[in-house]
Design a protein around this motif. Structure first.
Motif, PDB file in Angstrom:
ATOM      1  N   LEU A  52      41.150  25.449  41.480  1.00 33.10           N
ATOM      2  CA  LEU A  52      40.148  25.705  42.522  1.00 33.10           C
ATOM      3  C   LEU A  52      38.744  25.386  42.012  1.00 33.10           C
TER       4      LEU A  52
ATOM      5  N   GLU B 139      41.208  35.413  43.277  1.00 33.31           N
ATOM      6  CA  GLU B 139      42.070  35.268  42.104  1.00 33.31           C
ATOM      7  C   GLU B 139      41.623  36.213  40.983  1.00 33.31           C
ATOM      8  N   ILE B 140      40.303  36.326  40.836  1.00 32.32           N
ATOM      9  CA  ILE B 140      39.782  37.204  39.790  1.00 32.32           C
ATOM     10  C   ILE B 140      40.188  38.652  40.066  1.00 32.32           C
TER      11      ILE B 140
ATOM     12  N   ALA C  71      47.768  43.211  42.250  1.00 34.20           N
ATOM     13  CA  ALA C  71      48.373  43.105  43.579  1.00 34.20           C
ATOM     14  C   ALA C  71      48.578  44.476  44.207  1.00 34.20           C
ATOM     15  N   ASP C  72      48.762  45.510  43.394  1.00 37.93           N
ATOM     16  CA  ASP C  72      49.019  46.842  43.939  1.00 37.93           C
ATOM     17  C   ASP C  72      47.763  47.509  44.473  1.00 37.93           C
TER      18      ASP C  72
ATOM     19  N   ASN D  60      44.164  42.090  49.598  1.00 35.88           N
ATOM     20  CA  ASN D  60      44.186  41.488  50.932  1.00 35.88           C
ATOM     21  C   ASN D  60      42.803  41.442  51.579  1.00 35.88           C
TER      22      ASN D  60
ATOM     23  N   ALA E 151      52.772  47.326  47.227  1.00 37.36           N
ATOM     24  CA  ALA E 151      51.365  47.592  47.506  1.00 37.36           C
ATOM     25  C   ALA E 151      51.227  48.471  48.744  1.00 37.36           C
TER      26      ALA E 151
ATOM     27  N   ILE F  69      38.505  31.827  44.589  1.00 38.51           N
ATOM     28  CA  ILE F  69      38.296  32.058  43.154  1.00 38.51           C
ATOM     29  C   ILE F  69      37.992  33.536  42.917  1.00 38.51           C
TER      30      ILE F  69
ATOM     31  N   PHE G  51      42.630  39.648  41.841  1.00 36.13           N
ATOM     32  CA  PHE G  51      44.090  39.747  41.801  1.00 36.13           C
ATOM     33  C   PHE G  51      44.605  39.843  40.360  1.00 36.13           C
ATOM     34  N   HIS G  52      43.890  39.191  39.447  1.00 41.14           N
ATOM     35  CA  HIS G  52      44.385  39.152  38.066  1.00 41.14           C
ATOM     36  C   HIS G  52      43.728  40.167  37.132  1.00 41.14           C
TER      37      HIS G  52
ATOM     38  N   LEU H 255      52.225  52.055  47.872  1.00 38.19           N
ATOM     39  CA  LEU H 255      51.176  52.767  47.142  1.00 38.19           C
ATOM     40  C   LEU H 255      50.011  53.124  48.071  1.00 38.19           C
TER      41      LEU H 255
ATOM     42  N   ARG I  98      43.797  43.162  36.395  1.00 38.07           N
ATOM     43  CA  ARG I  98      44.617  44.333  36.688  1.00 38.07           C
ATOM     44  C   ARG I  98      44.031  45.641  36.174  1.00 38.07           C
TER      45      ARG I  98
ATOM     46  N   VAL J 189      42.978  29.388  39.426  1.00 37.88           N
ATOM     47  CA  VAL J 189      41.522  29.480  39.302  1.00 37.88           C
ATOM     48  C   VAL J 189      40.972  28.158  38.789  1.00 37.88           C
TER      49      VAL J 189
END
Lengths: 289, 332, 400
Positions: free
Chosen positions: A267, B139-140, B151-152, B253, C114, B136, B142-143, C117, B145, A264
């Motif tokens: 980027l 990423e937010i 990711a799940d 995704n 993933a 960006i 993705f992280h 799930l 959680r 992050v």
């Protein structure tokens, strides 16, 4: 102290890889005003070829010229068809064409080289470490730094300081005028595209020692190279070098200080650059109509 | 008047003759109504997905086809709205109007943020900056959680329903989802069309063609582009709000740049600047991906070849390419 | 490196499959599998980051089915393999296609957690018999468990937990550093390791996280070199694992620091075959080992077939077929008797090349032997050598 020295070396070696990958893209963009997204494919092809060469037992140092030639040859063919038909088209059409081609090449390489991850067997001479005080640093990465610096200098010299470079630059400014001098501009363009693709292959060969090679690496490298080149200012030489150093150092030091946020942060810094300088770090003068 | 000319007019934002358009709409409406009679549950759901993703691709057409702004961050608006709807549904339930409202709003807010950042850039700079901003956001998601599942992704969402005051209509069946998606797709098309036919849409085409002249004429280019981004974000957001309920799942995704790139590919295959081509491109792409990949590992090669051929032979997409085959050569 | 020929496609598609494209918008294919044959669908990753793993998994199941003469419990088997690109959306689409259009009797496969799930609700709603071959998110054995979803593989907890036990008992209770890929699986492995390790009296030092898809581990390795831990616990998979181990060697850390990892970090086929001696001396806990007694015959056959010893995914494909075979034979091939099939499968353990496998009745999660492997030199190059076996490891399940 030695910790930060080695981290600076880490950043330098990573920047060099980014720069080498970006340079090929940058050369075609600045000289031909052509966006070539098959550059990631050239990179991966060079990586695979060098890995194959290093595993074959032939003299190791030939792996780099061989990778260069393999990718240059592919570039040569592509330039004849279909790149040539797209020089006068918009960037968007060039992006679309070459992106489509890169999808095809990705699958062809997957077919030819398999889906397994491949790593080169580095020669003894390159696989040691040096110690900066008490901290280890791989010789191979030093090799990348030196090789990258030499190559960048050579390229700058050829383009900026020799008659060949002058001819190519003249082609960009006024192609018809160069033709009246009796020079075959088509051939010049072919050579530029082939050399740029070769550079991609060469950086792939160098990069494979650190990154390995696998399906998908082409896309990852392409995106990094694109960011480097665009933030640098669309194919200005100094811009690409500057931007590669910036990205390399931020990616390295964000990993040192805030590893979880490193992507992050890197980027965001690149985005900030484009917000501050919407034409890139080193902008070219473009005439608007 | 040949088909070709008509389509070119559409690409330029001018409305084709109304009578033919009504006829075309009628044919499509009849076909859409007949589809549930012949298609299986699985196929209906697949078509619903095409309509939802297609609506998002259509919103991208506003930027690419009319504004000349190629974005590689469009999936962020779609996926971001999908996440917002999914998160909201957990505590508020998945009421259709609420979901679409939240999605539209999220899409617009994210488009606004993106717009502020990318405002001054054009062409390749725009492309890369939208990519970076999109990543960006990715990423937010993705992280983060605790909220997004990382990711799940998020699963176990409530099923979509429509609150009619007296009764609650369950929209979880394939048929209901198909009808919902079809209504959304039509609404998206209608909104986009009225946008491009309105003065703002004409001005947007102007900024694409002659930026300098437009600003000399006193147009505020940044404002025009922001309006286009907002309209595009609203449509993408509305489409995104339904996406989690196709599979009761949403994952990172759907926000990644590869999804954005896929949307651009779909748009080009279908036809840039035609609006409805978005649905055709989406159907072709998802169809190939879903069906060809059952027969060959080389399906990416097939997609790549089709894409390259489209760019080389029919640069204005299948819609236009097929049209010009039957209707004679169009003006370039 | 291994430059294999492209694997021969072995997809056994039912006659009439060619009409599928036409069937997309036309009449649905209702044709039920003809004369008693039975359809198994497998969704795996044949493109995207897990493509190599997916090819191995496909080869594993094909290998088993060929050994069975494509016949289980007197019924001919048709296998349909689909690609999920390691993307949940695509995975769901393919599961729906297998169930809704190809009318398969059993669905299986999945590498990415993933994807596993994401399809959970789809297969649950369709009441499809499902065997998740590799997706190992803990949640699938816990709140996302489902009555007809069987998981003949490990959970992340089973590997992280046993690594914690081993580290505290045999390596050291101090000087531990963890480094993992910063995404769901990495967080689970490292989290479960730390929990068990500290419960056993171990003390964890620095914890580093690398973004998924990290190309350059240099900055992190320099940090490790400056801390000089006694050992590190690590989770990376695929290209991340290859780069991590290779760069460890580049920085000469592999001689100084013991590396203990999740099975994927030292996967025999995916990682060790590529990094070779950079893996030597490494330790991992895994539900699979090419040198485990149960795997001996299979490992030799796999080596002969693919030119490389099996890793987890090739083995998982094979095991999936073994478990399906056991399940079907216990109901005489009557796949429609789902409840009976479940009851019989859960009643007795199945002998698999992972080792003996029984199922937890609470969540259909396999209870497995977990091997501690050490990478040692062998005639076939560096190999995962079993040095200890934790028998019958069971995920805490719904109570956790």
């Amino acid at each position: 102290m030695s910790f930060y020295l080695v981290q600076i070396l880490n950043a330098l070696s990573f920047s060099m890889l980014l720069m080498l990958t970006g340079l090929g893209l940058s050369v075609v963009l600045s000289l031909l005003n052509f966006v070539n997204l098959t550059h990631g494919s050239s990179f991966l092809l060079g990586a695979y070829v060098s890995i194959w060469w290093l595993g074959s037992g032939a003299p190791w140092w030939l792996a780099f010229p061989v990778a260069f030639l393999a990718s240059a040859l592919a570039g040569l063919v592509l330039e004849r068809f279909p790149f040539r038909q797209f020089y006068t088209r918009t960037h968007l059409m060039q992006v679309l064409l070459t992106y489509g081609l890169s999808v095809i090449f990705a699958d062809l390489m997957r077919w030819g080289f398999g889906a397994q991850i491949a790593s080169p067997e580095l020669p003894e001479i390159l696989s040691g470490v040096i110690f900066v005080f008490d901290m280890p640093f791989p010789i191979y990465r030093l090799f990348i730094i030196v090789f990258g610096a030499v190559l960048a200098l050579a390229l700058w010299f050829v383009i900026d300081r020799t008659i060949w470079g002058a001819v190519v630059r003249a082609c960009v400014t006024d192609r018809r005028f160069v033709e009246t001098l009796g020079l075959d501009t088509k051939r010049i363009f072919t050579i530029v595209v082939a050399v740029a693709a070769g550079l991609g292959g060469l950086s792939g060969a160098l990069g494979a020692g650190v990154l390995s090679a696998y399906p998908g690496l082409d896309e990852e490298q392409l995106i990094l190279a694109l960011i480097v080149v665009v933030v640098g200012g669309l194919g200005t030489f100094r811009g690409t070098v500057l931007s590669a150093l910036l990205l390399g150092f931020t990616m390295t030091f964000t990993k040192v200080w805030i590893p979880e946020m490193s992507n992050v942060a890197a980027l965001a810094i690149m985005a900030l650059m484009l917000v501050i300088a919407p034409q890139g770090l080193v902008a070219r003068k473009v005439r608007q109509v | 008047m040949s088909d070709t000319v008509k389509l070119q007019d559409a690409a330029n934002g001018r409305a084709p003759a109304p009578s033919r358009q009504i006829l075309a709409l009628g044919v499509i409406a009849v076909l859409a109504a007949l589809l549930p009679l012949v298609a299986s549950d699985y196929q209906l759901r697949f078509v619903a997905e095409i309509l939802i993703v297609g609506a998002a691709v259509l919103s991208l057409d506003l930027l690419v086809g009319y504004g000349g702004l190629v974005s590689l961050g469009h999936a962020t608006l779609f996926g971001g709205a999908a996440y917002a709807a999914a998160v909201a549904s957990r505590s508020l339930g998945a009421d259709l109007t609420l979901m679409v409202g939240i999605g539209t709003l999220t899409g617009m807010v994210m488009a606004f943020i993106t717009g502020i950042v990318v405002m001054r850039t054009i062409a390749l700079f725009f492309l890369i900056l939208t990519l970076i901003v999109g990543q960006i956001f990715w990423e937010i998601a993705f992280h983060w959680r605790d909220v997004t599942g990382g990711a799940d992704g998020m699963r176990g969402l409530p099923t979509l329903s429509l609150n009619l005051g007296v009764t609650k209509l369950d929209l979880s069946s394939s048929f209901a989802l198909y009808v919902t998606a079809a209504v959304l797709a039509f609404a998206a098309w209608a909104v986009a069309r009225s946008f491009v036919n309105a003065p703002i849409g004409r001005a947007l085409i102007g900024t694409r063609e002659r930026q300098l002249r437009m600003s000399a004429l006193g147009y505020d280019i940044a404002r025009i582009r922001m309006m286009a981004l907002l309209a595009s974000g609203a449509i993408a957001g509305a489409a995104g709000s339904l996406y989690p309920f196709v599979n009761q799942y949403i994952g990172p995704n759907s926000m990644q740049w590869t999804f954005s790139a896929m949307m651009v590919v779909m748009l080009v295959i279908g036809g840039v600047g035609s609006l409805y081509g978005a649905f055709i491109g989406t159907a072709v792409y998802l169809g190939i991906q879903t069906y060809i990949s059952s027969y060959t590992d080389r399906w990416q090669l097939v997609v790549g070849l089709i894409f390259v051929l489209t760019v080389m032979i029919m640069p204005r997409g299948i819609v236009h390419g097929v049209g010009s085959l039957f209707g004679g050569k169009g003006k370039q | 490196m291994t430059m294999k020929d492209a694997i021969t496609r072995r997809r056994l598609i039912a006659a009439g499959g060619a009409t599928a494209f036409a069937g997309m918008l036309g009449a649905p294919l209702i044709a039920k599998a003809a004369n008693g044959s039975l359809r198994i669908g497998m969704v795996t990753s044949l493109s995207g980051p897990f493509a190599g793993l997916g090819e191995a998994m496909r080869d594993g199941i094909v290998m088993a089915l060929e050994e069975y003469g494509n016949e289980i419990a007197g019924r001919r088997i048709e296998l349909i393999v689909e690609d999920d690109q390691a993307k949940p959306d695509e995975g769901v689409r393919k599961f729906r296609k297998l169930i809704g259009q190809d009318n398969v009797d059993i669905v299986s496969g999945v590498i990415s957690s993933a994807v596993a799930l994401a399809v959970r609700d789809v297969v649950t709603e369709a009441e499809a018999l499902t065997f998740i071959s590799a997706g190992s998110a803990n949640a699938l054995a816990r709140d996302a468990a489902s009555p007809l979803v069987f998981r003949p593989t490990k959970t992340n907890w089973m590997l992280g937990h046993t690594a914690g036990l081993w580290a505290a008992e045999k390596i050291s209770k101090t000087g531990c550093l963890t480094i993992g890929a910063d995404y769901a699986a990495g967080r689970e492995y490292i989290g479960d390791f730390v929990e068990t390790y500290t419960a056993q009296g171990g003390a964890v030092g620095q914890q580093l996280w690398a973004p998924l898809g990290t190309t350059d581990f240099g900055p992190l390795l320099t940090a490790i070199a400056s801390v000089q831990p006694e050992f590190i616990y690590s989770f990376f998979a695929g290209s991340d694992a290859v780069r991590f181990l290779r760069q460890m060697k580049d920085y000469r850390l592999h001689e100084k620091v013991k590396v203990l990892g999740g099975g994927a970090l030292f996967d025999q086929e995916d990682v060790i075959a590529t990094v070779k001696d950079a893996a030597l001396g490494g330790l991992n806990t895994c539900n699979q080992s090419p040198t485990a007694p149960a795997s001996q015959a299979f490992s030799a056959a796999y080596l002969a077939r693919r030119g490389v010893l099996p890793g987890e995914m090739g083995t998982a494909g094979y095991v999936t077929a073994q478990v399906i075979k056991a399940a079907l034979e216990r109901v005489g091939g009557d796949v429609a008797a789902k409840d009976q099939l479940k009851e019989n499968l859960l009643a007795l353990p199945v002998d698999t090349v992972f080792g003996p496998m029984s199922f937890d009745p609470r969540n259909n999660q396999a209870i497995l032997d977990i091997y501690v492997n050490e990478i040692t030199e062998s005639a076939d190059g560096p190999v995962n050598q079993v040095i200890h076996t934790y028998q019958g490891v069971q995920d805490p399940g719904p109570t956790a």
